[in-house]
Write a protein that holds these residues in place. Structure first.
Motif, short mmCIF file in Angstrom:
data_model
loop_
_atom_site.label_atom_id
_atom_site.label_comp_id
_atom_site.label_asym_id
_atom_site.label_seq_id
_atom_site.Cartn_x
_atom_site.Cartn_y
_atom_site.Cartn_z
N GLN A 27 -0.16 -10.66 7.44
CA GLN A 27 -0.01 -9.66 6.38
C GLN A 27 -1.20 -8.70 6.39
N ASP A 28 -2.37 -9.22 6.65
CA ASP A 28 -3.56 -8.39 6.69
C ASP A 28 -3.47 -7.36 7.82
N GLN A 29 -3.04 -7.78 8.98
CA GLN A 29 -2.91 -6.85 10.11
C GLN A 29 -1.85 -5.79 9.82
N ALA A 30 -0.71 -6.22 9.28
CA ALA A 30 0.36 -5.27 8.95
C ALA A 30 -0.12 -4.27 7.90
N ALA A 31 -0.86 -4.76 6.93
CA ALA A 31 -1.38 -3.88 5.89
C ALA A 31 -2.33 -2.85 6.47
N ARG A 32 -3.19 -3.26 7.37
CA ARG A 32 -4.11 -2.32 8.00
C ARG A 32 -3.36 -1.26 8.80
N HIS A 33 -2.31 -1.67 9.52
CA HIS A 33 -1.49 -0.71 10.28
C HIS A 33 -0.83 0.31 9.35
N ALA A 34 -0.48 -0.13 8.15
CA ALA A 34 0.20 0.75 7.19
C ALA A 34 -0.77 1.47 6.25
N GLY A 35 -2.05 1.11 6.33
CA GLY A 35 -3.03 1.72 5.44
C GLY A 35 -2.90 1.27 4.00
N MET A 36 -2.59 -0.03 3.82
CA MET A 36 -2.39 -0.60 2.50
C MET A 36 -3.20 -1.88 2.36
N HIS A 37 -3.14 -2.45 1.19
CA HIS A 37 -3.80 -3.73 0.93
C HIS A 37 -2.84 -4.87 1.26
N ARG A 38 -3.37 -5.96 1.75
CA ARG A 38 -2.56 -7.14 2.10
C ARG A 38 -1.73 -7.62 0.93
N ASN A 39 -2.29 -7.59 -0.26
CA ASN A 39 -1.54 -8.05 -1.44
C ASN A 39 -0.29 -7.21 -1.68
N TYR A 40 -0.38 -5.94 -1.37
CA TYR A 40 0.78 -5.06 -1.56
C TYR A 40 1.88 -5.42 -0.57
N GLU A 48 8.89 -8.01 -5.07
CA GLU A 48 8.32 -7.79 -6.40
C GLU A 48 8.07 -6.32 -6.71
N ILE A 49 8.15 -5.47 -5.70
CA ILE A 49 7.81 -4.05 -5.86
C ILE A 49 8.99 -3.21 -5.39
N ASN A 50 9.28 -2.17 -6.15
CA ASN A 50 10.28 -1.18 -5.75
C ASN A 50 9.51 -0.02 -5.13
N PRO A 51 9.39 0.01 -3.80
CA PRO A 51 8.53 1.01 -3.16
C PRO A 51 9.16 2.40 -3.17
N THR A 52 8.30 3.41 -3.12
CA THR A 52 8.78 4.78 -2.96
C THR A 52 9.16 4.99 -1.50
N TYR A 53 9.83 6.10 -1.26
CA TYR A 53 10.17 6.45 0.12
C TYR A 53 8.91 6.58 0.96
N GLY A 54 7.90 7.22 0.41
CA GLY A 54 6.64 7.40 1.14
C GLY A 54 5.99 6.08 1.52
N THR A 55 6.04 5.11 0.60
CA THR A 55 5.48 3.79 0.88
C THR A 55 6.28 3.11 1.99
N LEU A 56 7.60 3.18 1.90
CA LEU A 56 8.43 2.58 2.96
C LEU A 56 8.18 3.25 4.30
N LEU A 57 7.95 4.54 4.28
CA LEU A 57 7.66 5.24 5.52
C LEU A 57 6.34 4.74 6.13
N ARG A 58 5.33 4.54 5.30
CA ARG A 58 4.06 4.00 5.78
C ARG A 58 4.23 2.60 6.35
N VAL A 59 5.00 1.76 5.66
CA VAL A 59 5.24 0.39 6.12
C VAL A 59 6.00 0.40 7.44
N SER A 60 7.08 1.18 7.50
CA SER A 60 7.88 1.20 8.72
C SER A 60 7.07 1.76 9.90
N THR A 61 6.25 2.76 9.65
CA THR A 61 5.39 3.30 10.70
C THR A 61 4.40 2.23 11.17
#
Length: 81
Positions: A27-40, A48-61
């Protein structure tokens, strides 16, 4: 982005987790790739979270998967990465 019901959020979280595992990322590595915190990332995976399109785009990238494919996997419930 329209509101998504909890079942779909669970499926989205599952799709994110499966993709992350396919890439053998923590999770930590994935978070770093997405520019987010591991907890997110963890909260997304648990639905637990309804992400925005922008957040999903960061995660998918960060997970190197087109956002459309990630969403399609969540909707279909596919188990592959």
């Amino acid at each position: 982005m329209p509101e998504v019901d909890p079942i779909e959020l669970d499926r989205l979280g599952h799709a994110i987790r499966v993709r992350r595992h396919t890439l053998r990322l923590s999770q930590d590595q994935a978070a770093r790739h997405a520019g987010m915190h591991r907890n997110y990332i963890g909260a997304l995976e648990r639905g637990e979270i309804n992400p925005t399109y922008g957040t999903l785009l960061r995660v998918s990238t960060g997970l190197r998967i087109p956002i459309e494919r990630l969403i399609a996997k969540a909707r279909s419930g596919h188990e592959d990465g």
